[in-house]
Write an enzyme that holds these catalytic residues in place. Structure first.
Site, PDB file in Angstrom:
ATOM      1  CD  GLN A 256      32.946  12.712  -6.002  1.00  0.00           C
ATOM      2  OE1 GLN A 256      33.467  13.766  -6.322  1.00  0.00           O
ATOM      3  NE2 GLN A 256      32.752  11.736  -6.882  1.00  0.00           N
ATOM      4  CG  HIS A 259      29.683  12.654  -9.706  1.00  0.00           C
ATOM      5  ND1 HIS A 259      29.469  13.062 -11.000  1.00  0.00           N
ATOM      6  CD2 HIS A 259      30.568  13.534  -9.184  1.00  0.00           C
ATOM      7  CE1 HIS A 259      30.205  14.132 -11.243  1.00  0.00           C
ATOM      8  NE2 HIS A 259      30.869  14.452 -10.170  1.00  0.00           N
ATOM      9  CD  GLU A 323      37.974  11.518  -9.625  1.00  0.00           C
ATOM     10  OE1 GLU A 323      37.115  11.028  -8.866  1.00  0.00           O
ATOM     11  OE2 GLU A 323      37.737  11.820 -10.811  1.00  0.00           O
ATOM     12  CG  HIS A 324      37.900  15.241  -6.979  1.00  0.00           C
ATOM     13  ND1 HIS A 324      37.078  14.194  -7.353  1.00  0.00           N
ATOM     14  CD2 HIS A 324      38.069  15.999  -8.093  1.00  0.00           C
ATOM     15  CE1 HIS A 324      36.763  14.318  -8.630  1.00  0.00           C
ATOM     16  NE2 HIS A 324      37.344  15.396  -9.113  1.00  0.00           N
ATOM     17  CG  ASP A 357      34.007  18.727 -10.483  1.00  0.00           C
ATOM     18  OD1 ASP A 357      35.076  18.095 -10.536  1.00  0.00           O
ATOM     19  OD2 ASP A 357      33.114  18.482  -9.643  1.00  0.00           O
ATOM     20  CG  HIS A 416      74.556  -2.544 -29.560  1.00  0.00           C
ATOM     21  ND1 HIS A 416      73.995  -3.670 -30.079  1.00  0.00           N
ATOM     22  CD2 HIS A 416      73.523  -1.774 -29.135  1.00  0.00           C
ATOM     23  CE1 HIS A 416      72.665  -3.602 -29.964  1.00  0.00           C
ATOM     24  NE2 HIS A 416      72.359  -2.447 -29.393  1.00  0.00           N
TER      25      HIS A 416
END
Lengths: 429, 429
Positions: A256, A259, A323-324, A357, A416
């Site tokens: 990670q 990145h 996220e993960h 991934d 209506h």
């Protein structure tokens, strides 16, 4: 990397779950003029920015079939096979997300159902730059095809010679996507949002990008173009107990961290021993990484947290909403029931994030920045609208009509009510 | 109301599908200071704006159990029964939207699945003002409960006496929602986004509102709070052929027109005869409507279009992408296959929009302004995140690991590769 916290109290959690604040408003001054220019001047403006930012001079933006063929021929056969395996798995998992139509009789004579219809025009943004993210093309292109989107376009920047990375071309070809345009950055977002002479406008834009691309997506979203989700730097949280394998945890955290310098890495462990061992492994593994400097920068923002109590650990992880999330434990199955907020969860010692991934089948376009509290990752759902339908028989209207009349009247909406009354009267002459 | 178009060419469609442009940016100067004030000063600011805008002076914002009991006692038993019938139908239809977990083996030893988990904290905004929209509370509260959202709060403005409409209190009680706060307008959106001393912050805000509320939702959305969907004035398109009943079509168009002067009403008919008959019926029915002036104002913006060719008619309707689409034809079943873009579709002569607005079971919170091209209406999906999970066995990792390694390397992400290599090496000593 000595961001160690032992059993932090809840008063510290706000700080510990905080992501780096990013002020997209500050980018508007740069991004907005590009959007407006492309909106007004179409291809001409797009090409101007391509020259300016990508240093390429392009006459034609659309990749030709010959270019696809040439690019495809350059890709190593082993890599092609790997991509095909990934495609098969991603396809299998995403096909399972398709929903059949279930017609429900809610009251006698009242039939309601939902039908998923592919969004007709979608745009996939695939960043170029340092890495050719063909995996993202798989993750977006496969669900788009399953959803039945009729027009799928891809925008991705070329290099200075006007060439697109061959692996991206191969992947597009594998997915049957032929509308590939050599444009990246804000100009690509603008072109997909407004349309130009050569690039058709789309209703929804997908894909990751740098801060300018992200700001561009947010700005066109305000004007009514849908986007996949708000974006932020990528993140990984790992829960590790005594049954974890520290070398694996270290490898996952580093995957990670490589990145980007703004990547978020959090380790929550049940003892400080685990953290010590993981840190030793990080130091060891870090040495041989090509993107070592990036990883180190990211690790400076990382957090190593000891939570002796399992429930408190998961309360914290749910508050972080990663996220993960890797559950590095032999007990992962049971522990995974405690997860309320996360994008994607990886169970046990043999489920690294990189599996998801690339090739396990799940999608890697996931909510960051705590958005996992309210947002899902990309799926076939992201590429369809679910249209509701209803059909009332005469008897069906007789059955629920009086209720509709009473409710419409109570809301002060006489017309209506009339729409029902008129029909019921015609049935009871 | 003489906006008649006979077989308009495609060059006119852009104009004919256009909605009134609304500049939310212009509202930011009014809305932003209220958001900031509530963010900073909490309840104190909220109460200040309640006094200013709703002319109520409130000590406590939370509705008490006694108030709910008192309000419930005031609601007519027949109306209660009508609301119960509606609740049952809405519940039946939305329960059918729940998704079971399907574990998919994508490669041997690679197990992937998705789990829907309710968004923990959600806020429902129910407008007060001219009409007490208890039906909207049904449409948002029911899927929120089915989704399993653990904290559901409702914000709705009180009258000058500090009282909430009894029917709203009854509906909340029926749904088991007890956290009802007496606050409307931008101050309600701000309170739900940031939290105050008495109102908890939520991750997602649902519900309709006036232009200030809509602008407020858009602004907090930019800061990361999810919202149900972008909003615009309500719309109805009707497709009518020779088998329609003009009086019914007229009643349906009027039911949409009475919503507000900015309501959008479009009739696409296969002959101009149908349009003449519908217009005659509109003139007739209009006379007795309490909201006649509003309806007339909306009809000025309406469009009456003759499309002799059925496919062209549906091409146009798909381009318009109406929030509500009525197919007033005996042939509605078959014609409904042609619908690609719409929020909710009503089939045949006995399925008025008001059925879906109140009691048939479908949701009435739907995409307007052409957003139906990319957005779905509210459903149980809107109240959950779909979290993906994966578990690889040792063999599973051996099976897909080499592909992951190749792909990670091709994307220049060595640490991603390492996370797999390390594990595979440990399995093949």
């Amino acid at each position: 990397m000595d961001n160690l916290f032992i059993n932090p109290g809840k008063e510290q959690w706000n700080l510990l779950t905080k992501r780096p604040a990013f002020n997209y408003a500050a980018l508007e001054d740069i991004v907005m003029p590009i959007l407006l220019d492309v909106k007004e001047n179409g291809d001409q403006a797009v090409k101007k920015y391509i020259t300016k930012f990508d240093h390429a001079s392009l006459d034609i933006l659309l990749v030709s079939p010959q270019e696809v063929e040439d690019g495809t021929a350059l890709v190593d056969e082993k890599l092609k096979a790997a991509i095909q395996l990934a495609k098969n798995n991603i396809q299998l998992f995403h096909e399972s997300q398709q929903q059949d139509i279930h017609k429900i009789t809610t009251s006698p004579g009242v039939l309601c159902w939902r039908k998923s219809v592919g969004i007709q025009n979608v745009g996939l943004y695939i960043p170029g730059g340092s890495a050719p993210l063909f995996s993202t093309l798989l993750m977006l292109g496969i669900p788009a095809r399953i959803a039945g989107c009729s027009n799928i376009i891809v925008c991705t920047p070329s290099n200075a010679e006007g060439k697109i990375n061959p692996v991206i071309l191969y992947t597009a070809q594998l997915l049957g996507i032929t509308n590939i345009f050599k444009v990246g950055g804000v100009q690509a977002i603008a072109a997909m949002a407004y349309g130009t002479q050569s690039i058709p406008a789309v209703s929804k834009i997908f894909g990751p990008g740098n801060q300018y691309v992200t700001a561009g997506k947010q700005l066109v979203n305000r004007e009514g173009v849908a986007i996949d989700m708000p974006a932020g730097p990528s993140e990984l949280a790992v829960y590790a107990d005594d049954t974890c394998i520290p070398a694996f945890v270290a490898a996952d955290l580093l995957s990670q961290a490589e990145h980007g310098a703004d990547s978020q890495v959090v380790l929550v462990a049940t003892t400080s021993n685990i953290i010590d061992e993981v840190k030793a492994q990080i130091r060891l593994q870090l040495q041989s990484l090509p993107r070592k400097d990036t990883a180190i920068a990211a690790l400076i923002n990382s957090r190593f947290i000891v939570m002796e109590d399992i429930d408190t650990a998961f309360d914290f992880l749910n508050e972080y909403a990663a996220e993960h999330l890797i559950i590095a434990s032999d007990n992962a199955q049971l522990l995974s029931d405690k997860v309320i907020n996360a994008g994607s969860v990886f169970l046990g010692n043999y489920s690294p994030e990189s599996a998801g991934d690339y090739a396990s089948g799940t999608n890697h376009t996931l909510p960051t920045n705590g958005y996992a509290k309210a947002y899902s990752g990309v799926s076939v759902d992201s590429f369809v609208k679910k249209i509701t339908f209803q059909e009332l028989s005469e008897q069906g209207l007789k059955n629920i009509g009086p209720s509709v009349e009473l409710m419409a009247e109570a809301e002060g909406l006489q017309a209506h009510k009339n729409a029902v009354t008129l029909r019921i009267n015609s049935l009871n002459p």
